[in-house]
Design a protein around this motif. Structure first.
Motif, short mmCIF file in Angstrom:
data_model
loop_
_atom_site.label_atom_id
_atom_site.label_comp_id
_atom_site.label_asym_id
_atom_site.label_seq_id
_atom_site.Cartn_x
_atom_site.Cartn_y
_atom_site.Cartn_z
N THR A 40 13.61 -3.83 7.20
CA THR A 40 12.64 -2.55 6.58
C THR A 40 12.85 -1.89 5.47
N VAL A 41 12.95 -1.24 4.42
CA VAL A 41 13.79 -0.54 3.28
C VAL A 41 11.94 1.04 3.21
N LEU A 42 12.50 1.70 3.61
CA LEU A 42 11.58 2.38 3.33
C LEU A 42 11.68 3.18 1.72
N ALA B 176 12.78 -9.29 3.62
CA ALA B 176 12.64 -11.36 3.84
C ALA B 176 11.34 -11.34 3.11
N ASP B 177 11.01 -10.54 2.93
CA ASP B 177 9.47 -10.50 2.43
C ASP B 177 9.73 -11.40 0.56
N THR C 13 5.96 4.18 0.70
CA THR C 13 5.86 3.18 1.22
C THR C 13 6.93 1.67 2.05
N GLU C 14 6.79 1.06 2.45
CA GLU C 14 7.82 0.71 3.30
C GLU C 14 7.61 -1.02 2.71
N VAL D 258 1.25 -1.34 0.01
CA VAL D 258 0.69 -0.25 -0.25
C VAL D 258 1.14 1.49 0.02
N ILE D 259 0.70 2.14 -0.95
CA ILE D 259 1.91 3.42 -0.88
C ILE D 259 0.31 4.64 -0.07
#
Length: 192
Positions: free
Chosen positions: A180-182, A166-167, A161-162, A137-138
């Motif tokens: 996590t990457v933003l 791992a996903d 979004t972030e 979701v953005i």
């Protein structure tokens, strides 16, 4: 039906007000690097931020000012264009440890739903990275729209979004602060 009734009906229909039906406007994303960018940042050991961008991407969108649900966007990103202003790090990011650009040279986002208003747009869609597709979701807003000095018509949006590494099967352990990457998207389009 008498001729008089037919004439009256035809006259009343001609004089009836017409209802305008909105339609999405098509835009090509300005990908010359001057007016659009796809940026990211990730924490380094929990002490600071590493920032970067993808220099090459393409896409288009449709935006309906009257009915935002009619809008849609699609973007393709050349993963080997990653740029963090550090050649050795960028080489590592292109490797199988991260973006795996030899196997997956392209990342993409395709919207599935728009909702909200110009000031608070929620864009749902499928993001593909490293061969994995996941819904994201953005959160976005319209920056503005109007005529440009060259006779065209433009609109622009900002979104955030972030994602979790791992996903997307990126298993390189950078520590919990770096999981996590933003992502920040600055999109400007030229009306087709």
């Amino acid at each position: 039906m008498t001729k008089l009734k037919v004439l009256f009906l035809a006259t009343s229909l001609i004089g009836a007000p017409t209802v305008a039906v909105s339609a999405p406007v098509d835009y090509a994303i300005d990908t010359q690097g001057m007016h659009a960018s796809i940026n990211f940042k990730i924490q380094h050991l929990g002490y600071s931020w590493i920032v970067g961008r993808f220099n090459h991407f393409s896409g288009d969108y449709q935006y309906d000012n009257e009915n935002i649900a009619n809008s849609k966007i699609q973007v393709k990103i050349k993963t080997d264009s990653v740029n963090t202003n550090h050649a050795e790090r960028d080489k590592h990011l292109r490797s199988a440890d991260f973006l795996n650009v030899n196997k997956y040279p392209e990342s993409s986002f395709v919207s599935t739903a728009f909702s909200g208003s110009d000031k608070t747009i929620e864009i749902k869609g499928n993001f593909t990275l490293n061969g994995v597709t996941k819904p994201i979701v953005i959160q976005a807003h319209k920056v503005g729209e109007g005529k440009d000095p060259w006779g065209g018509y433009r609109s622009g949006f900002n979104g955030n979004t972030e994602i979790k590494l791992a996903d997307y099967n990126i298993s390189k352990d950078l520590g919990p602060a770096s999981a996590t990457v933003l992502l920040e998207l600055n999109i400007e389009g030229v009306k087709k």
